[in-house]
Design an enzyme around this catalytic site. Structure first.
Site, PDB file in Angstrom:
ATOM      1  N   HIS A 143       0.672  -0.701   3.237  1.00 54.73           N
ATOM      2  CA  HIS A 143      -0.596  -0.902   3.900  1.00 54.73           C
ATOM      3  C   HIS A 143      -1.782  -0.516   3.135  1.00 54.73           C
ATOM      4  O   HIS A 143      -1.662  -0.006   1.971  1.00 54.73           O
ATOM      5  CB  HIS A 143      -0.418   0.302   4.980  1.00 54.73           C
ATOM      6  CG  HIS A 143       0.235  -0.115   6.159  1.00 54.73           C
ATOM      7  ND1 HIS A 143       1.691   0.146   6.273  1.00 54.73           N
ATOM      8  CD2 HIS A 143       0.139  -0.677   7.418  1.00 54.73           C
ATOM      9  CE1 HIS A 143       2.250  -0.188   7.285  1.00 54.73           C
ATOM     10  NE2 HIS A 143       1.042  -0.986   8.054  1.00 54.73           N
ATOM     11  N   LYS A 147      -4.930   4.010   4.922  1.00 59.20           N
ATOM     12  CA  LYS A 147      -4.016   4.603   6.105  1.00 59.20           C
ATOM     13  C   LYS A 147      -3.863   6.025   5.811  1.00 59.20           C
ATOM     14  O   LYS A 147      -3.274   6.196   4.776  1.00 59.20           O
ATOM     15  CB  LYS A 147      -2.752   3.571   6.133  1.00 59.20           C
ATOM     16  CG  LYS A 147      -1.851   3.945   7.453  1.00 59.20           C
ATOM     17  CD  LYS A 147      -0.824   2.812   7.453  1.00 59.20           C
ATOM     18  CE  LYS A 147       0.214   3.219   8.443  1.00 59.20           C
ATOM     19  NZ  LYS A 147      -0.280   3.174   9.779  1.00 59.20           N
TER      20      LYS A 147
END
Length: 254
Positions: A143, A147
């Site tokens: 990600h 995040k």
């Protein structure tokens, strides 16, 4: 046509849902909840930092916030029932317990990932984990650098499907990192490893490894629009459901 309220309107997902609702034939945006300033807002849409006002101006609330925000929303809804689509991840055991309690008073759909592709990935993972019983399972999720939770809720859900397929308690077999002299891999171990960097929307790979062969199944999200459209579809479906806790699989008929 159902009226949608967004809890967490200033976030990346909130903004994407606002954009995707412009093209929806089944739902329209009527209310936005935010504690931060917003840019341009569609005409006629109410912007508020008051949950009373949010709930009074929509049929279904879609939530993409952080754990504390989502739990506060769910607690409020227990005494002010309204269908909820919860897309916030990292809720933990306390969040799961609260969802189950709240679902006695209203329909709630909770999903760590709203995409059709990930729903199918989980089903494939279950099939492979059961069929390839002697294979080692490793999961890698990637990600963007911003995040906040790791491993991702999607990766943990993927691991849970694999563990369930083998009759294992995930808490007993999950490994979320390796460092130093850790010894040989145990037979039932399910590793979930996180990568963070750049602007990666989301990539999940589950691998099944044996001597002489291995299989890897991958899902890559190239735009948050896939999650936004999934959340809107879930909201439309949920608006006609009875009280209870639902998953994305119920919505998609999988």
């Amino acid at each position: 046509m159902i009226n949608i309220g967004i809890h967490g309107a200033s976030g990346k997902m909130g903004q994407m849902i606002i954009n995707c609702l412009k093209d929806s034939k089944d739902a329209k945006l009527t209310a936005l909840y935010t504690i931060e300033p917003l840019g341009s807002v569609p005409e006629g849409v109410i912007v508020t930092d008051d949950l009373n006002e949010l709930f009074a101006n929509c049929d279904v609330v879609i939530d993409f916030t952080i754990k504390e925000g989502a739990l506060n929303l769910i607690n409020y809804a227990r005494t002010n029932p309204k269908p909820l689509v919860i897309g916030t991840t990292g809720l933990g055991d306390d969040g799961t317990n609260l969802l189950n309690l709240a679902a006695n008073a209203m329909p709630i759909l909770y999903a760590t990932n709203m995409s059709l592709g990930v729903a199918v990935l989980n089903r494939l993972a279950s099939l492979a984990a059961k069929t390839l019983a002697e294979f080692d399972i490793e999961i890698v999720e990637q990600h963007h650098r911003h995040k906040k939770d790791a491993p991702s809720g999607t990766a943990l859900t993927l691991a849970q499907h694999a563990a369930n397929a083998r009759g294992l308690n995930l808490k007993d077999v999950i490994v979320t990192g390796r460092d130093g002299l850790v010894g040989a891999r145990s037979k039932d171990e399910i590793a979930v490893l996180a990568v963070r960097g750049g602007d990666v929307v989301g990539r999940h790979t589950i691998g099944f490894y044996n001597e002489g062969e291995f299989i890897e199944i991958n899902h890559t999200a190239t735009s948050r629009a896939t999650f936004a459209k999934g959340a809107i579809k879930a909201a439309v479906w949920l608006s006609s459901q009875k009280n209870g806790l639902y998953s994305i699989y119920d919505c998609l008929g999988l």
